[in-house]
Design a protein around this motif. Structure first.
Motif, PDB file in Angstrom:
ATOM      1  N   TRP A   1      28.067  -3.807  47.759  1.00 11.79           N
ATOM      2  CA  TRP A   1      27.458  -3.174  46.583  1.00 11.79           C
ATOM      3  C   TRP A   1      25.971  -3.534  46.490  1.00 11.79           C
ATOM      4  O   TRP A   1      25.180  -2.760  45.957  1.00 11.79           O
ATOM      5  CB  TRP A   1      28.170  -3.609  45.306  1.00 11.79           C
ATOM      6  N   ILE A   2      25.605  -4.682  47.029  1.00 12.82           N
ATOM      7  CA  ILE A   2      24.201  -5.106  47.011  1.00 12.82           C
ATOM      8  C   ILE A   2      23.343  -4.106  47.773  1.00 12.82           C
ATOM      9  O   ILE A   2      22.268  -3.692  47.306  1.00 12.82           O
ATOM     10  CB  ILE A   2      24.056  -6.510  47.640  1.00 12.82           C
ATOM     11  N   PHE A   3      23.830  -3.685  48.931  1.00 14.33           N
ATOM     12  CA  PHE A   3      23.040  -2.803  49.784  1.00 14.33           C
ATOM     13  C   PHE A   3      23.150  -1.348  49.348  1.00 14.33           C
ATOM     14  O   PHE A   3      22.262  -0.546  49.635  1.00 14.33           O
ATOM     15  CB  PHE A   3      23.449  -2.994  51.242  1.00 14.33           C
ATOM     16  N   ARG A   4      24.235  -1.000  48.667  1.00 16.74           N
ATOM     17  CA  ARG A   4      24.306   0.329  48.074  1.00 16.74           C
ATOM     18  C   ARG A   4      23.262   0.457  46.962  1.00 16.74           C
ATOM     19  O   ARG A   4      22.648   1.505  46.791  1.00 16.74           O
ATOM     20  CB  ARG A   4      25.710   0.609  47.512  1.00 16.74           C
ATOM     21  N   ARG A   5      23.067  -0.621  46.239  1.00 15.96           N
ATOM     22  CA  ARG A   5      22.090  -0.620  45.128  1.00 15.96           C
ATOM     23  C   ARG A   5      20.662  -0.793  45.644  1.00 15.96           C
ATOM     24  O   ARG A   5      19.725  -0.171  45.145  1.00 15.96           O
ATOM     25  CB  ARG A   5      22.445  -1.752  44.160  1.00 15.96           C
ATOM     26  N   PHE A   6      20.520  -1.645  46.663  1.00 14.81           N
ATOM     27  CA  PHE A   6      19.192  -1.945  47.207  1.00 14.81           C
ATOM     28  C   PHE A   6      19.220  -1.777  48.738  1.00 14.81           C
ATOM     29  O   PHE A   6      19.256  -2.766  49.478  1.00 14.81           O
ATOM     30  CB  PHE A   6      18.760  -3.375  46.847  1.00 14.81           C
ATOM     31  N   PRO A   7      19.251  -0.530  49.214  1.00 12.44           N
ATOM     32  CA  PRO A   7      19.389  -0.292  50.663  1.00 12.44           C
ATOM     33  C   PRO A   7      18.260  -0.903  51.491  1.00 12.44           C
ATOM     34  O   PRO A   7      18.444  -1.181  52.675  1.00 12.44           O
ATOM     35  CB  PRO A   7      19.409   1.236  50.775  1.00 12.44           C
ATOM     36  N   GLN A   8      17.097  -1.116  50.868  1.00 10.45           N
ATOM     37  CA  GLN A   8      15.990  -1.707  51.610  1.00 10.45           C
ATOM     38  C   GLN A   8      16.271  -3.156  51.998  1.00 10.45           C
ATOM     39  O   GLN A   8      15.597  -3.720  52.871  1.00 10.45           O
ATOM     40  CB  GLN A   8      14.692  -1.619  50.784  1.00 10.45           C
ATOM     41  N   LEU A   9      17.290  -3.766  51.376  1.00 11.97           N
ATOM     42  CA  LEU A   9      17.650  -5.145  51.688  1.00 11.97           C
ATOM     43  C   LEU A   9      18.671  -5.237  52.822  1.00 11.97           C
ATOM     44  O   LEU A   9      19.000  -6.337  53.273  1.00 11.97           O
ATOM     45  CB  LEU A   9      18.224  -5.838  50.453  1.00 11.97           C
ATOM     46  N   ALA A  10      19.183  -4.098  53.260  1.00  5.36           N
ATOM     47  CA  ALA A  10      20.220  -4.110  54.290  1.00  5.36           C
ATOM     48  C   ALA A  10      19.707  -4.789  55.559  1.00  5.36           C
ATOM     49  O   ALA A  10      18.632  -4.458  56.059  1.00  5.36           O
ATOM     50  CB  ALA A  10      20.662  -2.683  54.615  1.00  5.36           C
ATOM     51  N   PRO A  11      20.465  -5.739  56.100  1.00  6.77           N
ATOM     52  CA  PRO A  11      20.024  -6.438  57.304  1.00  6.77           C
ATOM     53  C   PRO A  11      20.218  -5.582  58.547  1.00  6.77           C
ATOM     54  O   PRO A  11      21.004  -4.625  58.539  1.00  6.77           O
ATOM     55  CB  PRO A  11      20.943  -7.656  57.336  1.00  6.77           C
ATOM     56  N   TYR A  12      19.536  -5.941  59.594  1.00 10.57           N
ATOM     57  CA  TYR A  12      19.776  -5.321  60.902  1.00 10.57           C
ATOM     58  C   TYR A  12      21.266  -5.458  61.213  1.00 10.57           C
ATOM     59  O   TYR A  12      21.855  -6.521  60.991  1.00 10.57           O
ATOM     60  CB  TYR A  12      18.929  -6.035  61.950  1.00 10.57           C
ATOM     61  N   PRO A  13      21.923  -4.391  61.693  1.00 10.92           N
ATOM     62  CA  PRO A  13      23.388  -4.385  61.783  1.00 10.92           C
ATOM     63  C   PRO A  13      23.999  -5.584  62.501  1.00 10.92           C
ATOM     64  O   PRO A  13      23.559  -5.981  63.578  1.00 10.92           O
ATOM     65  CB  PRO A  13      23.674  -3.085  62.541  1.00 10.92           C
ATOM     66  N   LYS A  14      25.030  -6.106  61.858  1.00 15.85           N
ATOM     67  CA  LYS A  14      25.841  -7.171  62.435  1.00 15.85           C
ATOM     68  C   LYS A  14      27.240  -6.670  62.765  1.00 15.85           C
ATOM     69  O   LYS A  14      28.085  -7.422  63.225  1.00 15.85           O
ATOM     70  CB  LYS A  14      25.924  -8.350  61.457  1.00 15.85           C
ATOM     71  N   GLU A  15      27.480  -5.398  62.492  1.00 18.79           N
ATOM     72  CA  GLU A  15      28.751  -4.755  62.792  1.00 18.79           C
ATOM     73  C   GLU A  15      28.482  -3.362  63.358  1.00 18.79           C
ATOM     74  O   GLU A  15      27.631  -2.642  62.850  1.00 18.79           O
ATOM     75  CB  GLU A  15      29.619  -4.659  61.540  1.00 18.79           C
ATOM     76  N   ILE A  16      29.170  -3.009  64.422  1.00 21.09           N
ATOM     77  CA  ILE A  16      28.990  -1.691  65.027  1.00 21.09           C
ATOM     78  C   ILE A  16      30.336  -1.168  65.516  1.00 21.09           C
ATOM     79  O   ILE A  16      31.311  -1.910  65.643  1.00 21.09           O
ATOM     80  CB  ILE A  16      27.997  -1.701  66.215  1.00 21.09           C
TER      81      ILE A  16
ATOM     82  N   CYS B   1      29.558   4.923  49.341  1.00 19.42           N
ATOM     83  CA  CYS B   1      29.644   4.718  50.791  1.00 19.42           C
ATOM     84  C   CYS B   1      28.808   3.514  51.232  1.00 19.42           C
ATOM     85  O   CYS B   1      27.658   3.360  50.838  1.00 19.42           O
ATOM     86  CB  CYS B   1      29.164   5.969  51.525  1.00 19.42           C
ATOM     87  N   ALA B   2      29.420   2.678  52.069  1.00 15.61           N
ATOM     88  CA  ALA B   2      28.676   1.584  52.707  1.00 15.61           C
ATOM     89  C   ALA B   2      28.926   1.579  54.201  1.00 15.61           C
ATOM     90  O   ALA B   2      28.543   0.641  54.899  1.00 15.61           O
ATOM     91  CB  ALA B   2      29.062   0.242  52.101  1.00 15.61           C
TER      92      ALA B   2
ATOM     93  N   ARG C   1      18.931   6.053  54.822  1.00 12.74           N
ATOM     94  CA  ARG C   1      19.620   4.925  54.188  1.00 12.74           C
ATOM     95  C   ARG C   1      19.336   4.866  52.691  1.00 12.74           C
ATOM     96  O   ARG C   1      20.229   4.592  51.886  1.00 12.74           O
ATOM     97  CB  ARG C   1      19.223   3.601  54.850  1.00 12.74           C
ATOM     98  N   LYS C   2      18.109   5.154  52.318  1.00 16.63           N
ATOM     99  CA  LYS C   2      17.744   5.127  50.890  1.00 16.63           C
ATOM    100  C   LYS C   2      18.415   6.259  50.119  1.00 16.63           C
ATOM    101  O   LYS C   2      18.645   6.150  48.908  1.00 16.63           O
ATOM    102  CB  LYS C   2      16.226   5.225  50.735  1.00 16.63           C
ATOM    103  N   GLY C   3      18.733   7.348  50.814  1.00 15.80           N
ATOM    104  CA  GLY C   3      19.274   8.525  50.133  1.00 15.80           C
ATOM    105  C   GLY C   3      20.781   8.570  50.012  1.00 15.80           C
ATOM    106  O   GLY C   3      21.313   9.297  49.173  1.00 15.80           O
ATOM    107  N   ILE C   4      21.489   7.790  50.813  1.00 16.06           N
ATOM    108  CA  ILE C   4      22.954   7.893  50.849  1.00 16.06           C
ATOM    109  C   ILE C   4      23.589   7.576  49.503  1.00 16.06           C
ATOM    110  O   ILE C   4      24.464   8.301  49.025  1.00 16.06           O
ATOM    111  CB  ILE C   4      23.530   6.977  51.950  1.00 16.06           C
TER     112      ILE C   4
END
Length: 394
Positions: free
Chosen positions: A54-69, A302-303, A357-360
């Protein structure tokens, strides 16, 4: 104090499902592997995680470089499953591609802090000659690993290798509770063989004193199998493949495209849901109703975009919910970039990817073009109210 702590919602289930798994790695002094398992269970939505996304849904600019793929290693498959786009591909070249080990390794190395991976795709992993080599590489890098299988091609030798490589999770595609229904859906697979291999897996886990792999079951709800959901819940409970632990059983809605529209279920009846829920409670099953017509959430929630999907040719797309629409050429044309030609860091930092990412999750904004028609989440309401965001690759 510990007793009170366990009353916190979700904590007891986490302990029940994963304490033995974490302890198993700690005994082997595989501390990074244990940490990555805990991280995955908390963060990866595919694993009933997503506790903090929920943190990254609210603040997508804080999303880290992917750790899951999620990565597609093959499009080879011997089956003709009635609901799968693979069965309906018109371009035969799509059906026989493999990612080789060097290509796979080059992709993995672009994610230096990778903690979780789903090694799957529109094909059967065992048909890629480098499959076990890939799993070995991931194990040595301590990545929490899962893949999707139907258990038809398993045998004792493969099961032993999977156990030796500490593969954490296998999602079993089991779309029926009876042989007659199964053989008419997963054409080419054998019900008796699948059942026997599931029993062998349980025996081998006991023999080798391991909780791994954790087995997760999934059924794709269609008109010709939806009535068997309660019976399948009971069958899964009787198999007890996770040795007394609660077992996840997910019912997912059909990811529909024109050739399979006739299989679509508008809504699963309340009677079936109630009966399945009752049996699941009785049989120690965690029943998950996921993006069926009954509960398909808005893409505001969506996350999945935190877990990019890498196609067989290296093309990167937002996530796996865009797959299975029988339009791979379109996905390649609109992909975010190609990991065989450029580093994913360059793709991730690109203005286009950042805009998307900001628009999702923007509640009062247009839906990103790449999300249009997503089958994991409902985009229609936002499309109607705010339209679709233009997709300028530049």
């Amino acid at each position: 104090m510990i007793k009170n702590f366990r009353k916190i919602k979700g904590v007891k289930r986490f302990f029940d499902k994963h304490f033995d798994e974490v302890f198993y790695f700690l005994k082997k002094r595989r501390f990074v592997k244990a940490y990555n398992l805990i991280w995955s269970q908390l963060w990866v939505r595919d694993l009933d995680g997503g506790k903090f996304d929920w943190i990254f849904r609210r603040f997508p600019q804080l999303a880290p470089y992917p750790k899951e793929i999620e990565i597609e290693i093959t499009t080879r498959c011997y089956m003709k499953c009635i609901m799968c786009e693979h069965t309906h591909w018109k371009d035969e070249n799509y059906r026989s591609q493999d990612m080789n080990f060097e290509q796979f390794k080059s992709i993995i190395n672009q994610f230096p802090h990778l903690r979780y991976i789903n090694v799957t795709g529109e094909g059967t992993g065992f048909l890629n000659k480098d499959f076990f080599k890939m799993l070995d590489y991931l194990n040595k890098k301590n990545v929490n690993t899962m893949f999707v299988e139907n258990f038809d091609l398993f045998d004792e030798e493969k099961i032993k290798k999977i156990i030796d490589l500490d593969v954490e999770r296998i999602e079993v595609s089991l779309d029926a509770a009876t042989e007659d229904t199964y053989k008419n859906i997963r054409i080419g697979a054998k019900w008796d063989r699948v059942m026997e291999n599931l029993k062998k897996m349980r025996e081998m886990k006991i023999k080798h004193k391991t909780p791994f792999p954790y087995i997760f079951f999934r059924l794709i709800a269609m008109k010709n199998n939806v009535h068997e959901i309660p019976a399948l819940a009971r069958l899964i409970g009787e198999l007890d493949i996770n040795l007394g632990k609660i077992t996840d059983f997910q019912i997912v809605g059909l990811l529909s495209f024109p050739e399979i529209e006739h299989l679509n279920v508008e809504n699963i009846s309340e009677q079936i849901i109630k009966e399945a829920d009752s049996i699941a409670k009785e049989m120690n099953i965690n029943l998950i109703w996921s993006h069926t017509s009954n509960n398909c959430s808005s893409n505001n929630f969506c996350a999945k975009w935190l877990q990019p999907y890498i196609m067989i040719d290296g093309s990167a797309i937002l996530d796996c919910a865009l797959m299975m629409e029988n339009n791979r050429s379109q996905l390649k044309r609109t992909s975010l970039g190609n990991l065989f030609n450029q580093n994913f860091r360059e793709i991730w930092d690109s203005p286009r990817y950042q805009r998307i990412r900001k628009g999702i999750n923007k509640i009062n904004g247009p839906v990103p073009k790449l999300c249009e028609g997503c089958r994991g989440y409902d985009t229609k309401q936002r499309e109607k109210l705010f339209g679709i965001m233009s997709d300028n690759k530049n």
